[in-house]
Design a protein around this motif. Structure first.
Motif, PDB file in Angstrom:
ATOM      1  N   GLY A  37       0.753  -1.211   0.062  1.00 33.81           N
ATOM      2  CA  GLY A  37       0.037   0.010  -0.067  1.00 33.81           C
ATOM      3  C   GLY A  37       0.818   1.122  -0.036  1.00 33.81           C
ATOM      4  N   LYS A  38       2.206   1.222   0.491  1.00 33.99           N
ATOM      5  CA  LYS A  38       3.093   2.272   0.570  1.00 33.99           C
ATOM      6  C   LYS A  38       3.770   2.654  -0.785  1.00 33.99           C
ATOM      7  N   SER A  39       3.767   1.266  -1.845  1.00 34.83           N
ATOM      8  CA  SER A  39       4.250   1.214  -3.058  1.00 34.83           C
ATOM      9  C   SER A  39       3.433   1.745  -4.268  1.00 34.83           C
ATOM     10  N   ARG A  40       4.050   2.233  -5.010  1.00 33.33           N
ATOM     11  CA  ARG A  40       3.377   2.676  -6.330  1.00 33.33           C
ATOM     12  C   ARG A  40       3.446   1.969  -7.400  1.00 33.33           C
ATOM     13  N   HIS A  41       4.466   0.847  -7.134  1.00 34.64           N
ATOM     14  CA  HIS A  41       4.572  -0.241  -8.184  1.00 34.64           C
ATOM     15  C   HIS A  41       3.670  -1.353  -8.176  1.00 34.64           C
ATOM     16  N   ALA A  42       3.174  -1.794  -9.148  1.00 36.94           N
ATOM     17  CA  ALA A  42       2.100  -2.783  -9.265  1.00 36.94           C
ATOM     18  C   ALA A  42       2.948  -4.116  -9.146  1.00 36.94           C
ATOM     19  N   LEU A  43       2.169  -5.373  -8.599  1.00 32.38           N
ATOM     20  CA  LEU A  43       2.908  -6.299  -8.325  1.00 32.38           C
ATOM     21  C   LEU A  43       1.921  -7.334  -8.846  1.00 32.38           C
ATOM     22  N   GLY A  44       2.602  -8.432  -9.866  1.00 34.47           N
ATOM     23  CA  GLY A  44       2.053  -9.307 -10.724  1.00 34.47           C
ATOM     24  C   GLY A  44       1.596 -10.504  -9.535  1.00 34.47           C
ATOM     25  N   GLU A  45       0.745 -11.450 -10.068  1.00 37.30           N
ATOM     26  CA  GLU A  45       0.359 -12.489  -9.231  1.00 37.30           C
ATOM     27  C   GLU A  45       1.664 -13.574  -8.815  1.00 37.30           C
ATOM     28  N   ASP A  46       2.370 -13.700 -10.075  1.00 35.66           N
ATOM     29  CA  ASP A  46       3.559 -14.659  -9.939  1.00 35.66           C
ATOM     30  C   ASP A  46       4.679 -14.131  -8.926  1.00 35.66           C
ATOM     31  N   SER A  47       4.818 -12.638  -8.893  1.00 33.26           N
ATOM     32  CA  SER A  47       5.775 -12.122  -8.218  1.00 33.26           C
ATOM     33  C   SER A  47       5.249 -12.132  -6.838  1.00 33.26           C
ATOM     34  N   ARG A  48       3.856 -11.871  -6.579  1.00 33.04           N
ATOM     35  CA  ARG A  48       3.374 -12.037  -5.180  1.00 33.04           C
ATOM     36  C   ARG A  48       3.535 -13.289  -4.615  1.00 33.04           C
ATOM     37  N   GLU A  49       3.376 -14.301  -5.298  1.00 31.79           N
ATOM     38  CA  GLU A  49       3.318 -15.645  -4.940  1.00 31.79           C
ATOM     39  C   GLU A  49       4.755 -15.931  -4.385  1.00 31.79           C
ATOM     40  N   LYS A  50       5.843 -15.528  -5.133  1.00 24.79           N
ATOM     41  CA  LYS A  50       7.322 -15.813  -4.805  1.00 24.79           C
ATOM     42  C   LYS A  50       7.626 -14.885  -3.715  1.00 24.79           C
ATOM     43  N   LYS A  65       9.213  -6.896   9.047  1.00 22.36           N
ATOM     44  CA  LYS A  65      10.584  -6.281   8.924  1.00 22.36           C
ATOM     45  C   LYS A  65      11.330  -6.473   7.815  1.00 22.36           C
ATOM     46  N   VAL A  66      11.335  -7.845   7.188  1.00 17.93           N
ATOM     47  CA  VAL A  66      12.185  -7.815   5.926  1.00 17.93           C
ATOM     48  C   VAL A  66      11.435  -7.334   4.819  1.00 17.93           C
ATOM     49  N   TYR A  67       9.984  -7.130   4.848  1.00 19.15           N
ATOM     50  CA  TYR A  67       9.486  -6.468   3.700  1.00 19.15           C
ATOM     51  C   TYR A  67       9.795  -5.016   3.802  1.00 19.15           C
ATOM     52  N   ARG A  68       9.953  -4.453   4.845  1.00 17.62           N
ATOM     53  CA  ARG A  68      10.210  -3.027   4.993  1.00 17.62           C
ATOM     54  C   ARG A  68      11.692  -3.256   4.577  1.00 17.62           C
ATOM     55  N   LYS A  69      12.567  -3.938   5.143  1.00 18.66           N
ATOM     56  CA  LYS A  69      13.852  -3.763   4.470  1.00 18.66           C
ATOM     57  C   LYS A  69      14.161  -3.804   3.114  1.00 18.66           C
ATOM     58  N   ALA A  70      13.354  -4.792   2.533  1.00 11.72           N
ATOM     59  CA  ALA A  70      13.304  -4.927   1.252  1.00 11.72           C
ATOM     60  C   ALA A  70      13.069  -3.622   0.369  1.00 11.72           C
ATOM     61  N   TYR A  71      11.790  -3.076   0.970  1.00  6.85           N
ATOM     62  CA  TYR A  71      11.377  -1.623   0.195  1.00  6.85           C
ATOM     63  C   TYR A  71      12.336  -0.689   0.373  1.00  6.85           C
ATOM     64  N   VAL A  72      12.844  -0.376   1.497  1.00 10.24           N
ATOM     65  CA  VAL A  72      13.855   0.624   1.862  1.00 10.24           C
ATOM     66  C   VAL A  72      15.056   0.351   0.942  1.00 10.24           C
ATOM     67  N   LYS A  73      15.505  -0.826   0.815  1.00  5.06           N
ATOM     68  CA  LYS A  73      16.731  -0.996   0.215  1.00  5.06           C
ATOM     69  C   LYS A  73      16.842  -0.862  -1.218  1.00  5.06           C
ATOM     70  N   ALA A  74      15.597  -1.239  -1.888  1.00 11.70           N
ATOM     71  CA  ALA A  74      15.234  -1.259  -3.364  1.00 11.70           C
ATOM     72  C   ALA A  74      14.390  -0.322  -3.977  1.00 11.70           C
ATOM     73  N   GLY A  75      13.663   0.426  -2.974  1.00 13.56           N
ATOM     74  CA  GLY A  75      12.580   1.486  -3.461  1.00 13.56           C
ATOM     75  C   GLY A  75      11.314   0.639  -3.856  1.00 13.56           C
ATOM     76  N   LEU A  77       8.945  -3.389  -4.199  1.00 13.09           N
ATOM     77  CA  LEU A  77       8.829  -4.546  -3.946  1.00 13.09           C
ATOM     78  C   LEU A  77       8.314  -5.563  -4.978  1.00 13.09           C
ATOM     79  N   THR A  78       9.382  -6.328  -5.552  1.00 12.60           N
ATOM     80  CA  THR A  78       8.994  -6.907  -6.704  1.00 12.60           C
ATOM     81  C   THR A  78       9.760  -8.216  -6.622  1.00 12.60           C
ATOM     82  N   GLU A  79       9.638  -9.409  -7.604  1.00 13.92           N
ATOM     83  CA  GLU A  79      10.428 -10.431  -7.511  1.00 13.92           C
ATOM     84  C   GLU A  79      11.738 -10.370  -7.341  1.00 13.92           C
ATOM     85  N   GLY A  80      12.273  -9.406  -7.820  1.00 12.67           N
ATOM     86  CA  GLY A  80      13.741  -8.997  -7.580  1.00 12.67           C
ATOM     87  C   GLY A  80      14.196  -8.921  -6.028  1.00 12.67           C
ATOM     88  N   GLU A  81      13.436  -8.771  -5.242  1.00  6.71           N
ATOM     89  CA  GLU A  81      13.652  -8.388  -3.893  1.00  6.71           C
ATOM     90  C   GLU A  81      13.560 -10.002  -3.127  1.00  6.71           C
TER      91      GLU A  81
END
Length: 376
Positions: A37-50, A65-75, A77-81
């Motif tokens: 909800g804090k991200s402007r990037h859309a997330l596909g179903e496959d990436s969400r499942e991963k 904590k880890v989702y926040r860490k990934a978001y802060v580090k990469a800006g 939340l995608t499959e790449g995180e």
């Protein structure tokens, strides 16, 4: 409240133990949704499942904590995180102290020979997906790989992790046994198996199963029955587990394995790994020489294969390493003659352990899958 069950003996009959399960995919989806909800990037179903499956095994707070860490580090939340989330799982394994998180750079292509086994593994590479469940396929239970020492049984287990895209956890039975307190060894095993289940789907790797559980069915006089209880607990877990944990075990001495391990249904399949044929030895030389020198055309692989009759993959690799050390000490490039000299100075296990190798082959012809050759 405590993460460990250590109830005083005088209170055991008066205490009710409640196990709080780790969050499932639905709960984790809510946690991820709050962060998205804090991200402007859309997330596909496959990436969400991963991202969700990568966080299985973490507590709700750890997942947040880890989702926040990934978001802060990469800006974002995608499959790449996913790797950032998996790094938190590795810390969970390290804190356990009995399991090791194994990372393998080699792929299944580094395995020479064993085409039938590689085919069997490739067919099951998607066995833990929802698509497989919808198709009606059961989850694979595990496999046992028997063979001569040095023939790459551990390598095939490690490369399977890369092939299937699942974390590989090695269960060290030496760390399980703890004589400091009655019941501590059994508790160690339960905690290790619970950790493996919490981060499933995963591969649980037990190297040299014959040493880990040798004589487990009759150890009452030697260790107060601890080995027997651990052996029984592990068999019960294998039989009743519903979590997607694939048990991959290796063994060198089938005669030391309790018969309960070898009965039908315990493992999906039992494979026998024999010494490599001449063609396979040639492929092994090509693989190991290419790792060290890009140009292998100056080596006569056919001659090397003929000279190394009866050698395992590990012995072939060590012959190449010995040849390189010899040439390095003389400040020159190693060549064909150096490798041949190293081979001729080595007495392979196939000659020093003739009786054991013969007995293993005789057993495998009747009980294991078609005798397969492999070394890598």
């Amino acid at each position: 409240m405590s993460p460990y069950q250590e109830t005083p003996i005088e209170l055991e009959k008066d205490v009710v133990v409640l196990d709080f399960a780790l969050p499932d995919l639905v709960t984790l989806d809510g946690v991820l949704g709050q962060q998205l909800g804090k991200s402007r990037h859309a997330l596909g179903e496959d990436s969400r499942e991963k991202l969700l499956k990568a966080a299985l095994g973490l507590t709700k707070d750890e997942a947040e904590k880890v989702y926040r860490k990934a978001y802060v580090k990469a800006g974002q939340l995608t499959e790449g995180e996913v790797e950032i989330v998996l790094s938190e799982k590795k810390q969970l394994i390290r804190r356990n102290g009995i399991l090791d998180y194994i990372e393998e750079d080699e792929t299944i292509r580094a395995v020479g020979g064993l085409e039938e086994l590689k085919k069997w593994l490739t067919q099951r590479s998607d066995a833990f997906t929802e698509r497989a469940r919808e198709y009606g396929l059961p989850q694979p239970k595990g496999m046992l790989i028997l063979g001569v020492p040095g023939c790459g049984k551990s390598l095939i287990a490690k490369t399977t992790s890369r092939l299937w895209g699942l974390p590989l956890l090695r269960l060290d039975m030496g760390r399980v046994y703890d004589g400091s307190m009655v019941g501590r060894s059994e508790a160690n095993l339960r905690n290790a198996l619970k950790t493996a289940e919490s981060i499933s789907p995963a591969i649980l790797f037990i190297d040299e199963l014959d040493k880990a559980f040798a004589g487990g069915a009759g150890s009452g006089d030697s260790d107060g029955g601890t080995s027997s209880r651990i052996f029984g607990s592990f068999l019960t877990w294998m039989q009743e587990k519903t979590s997607p944990v694939f048990v991959m075990a290796t063994a060198n001495r089938v005669d030391r394995l309790p018969g309960e391990f070898l009965r039908k249904g315990r493992f999906d399949e039992i494979f026998f790994v024999d010494l490599p044929s001449s063609e396979e030895r040639e492929a092994i030389f090509r693989i190991h020489l290419h790792k060290r020198r890009k140009d292998t055309s100056r080596f006569d692989l056919g001659e090397l294969a003929r000279t190394s009759d009866g050698f395992s993959g590990a012995e072939i690799e060590q012959a190449i390493v010995a040849a390189m050390y010899e040439a390095f000490a003389q400040e020159r490039e190693f060549n064909q003659l150096d490798i041949i000299a190293a081979i001729k100075s080595t007495l392979p296990l196939s000659r020093t352990m003739v009786e054991q190798v013969t007995a293993l082959r005789d057993w495998a012809r009747q009980r294991a899958s078609a005798c397969l050759r492999f070394c890598g």
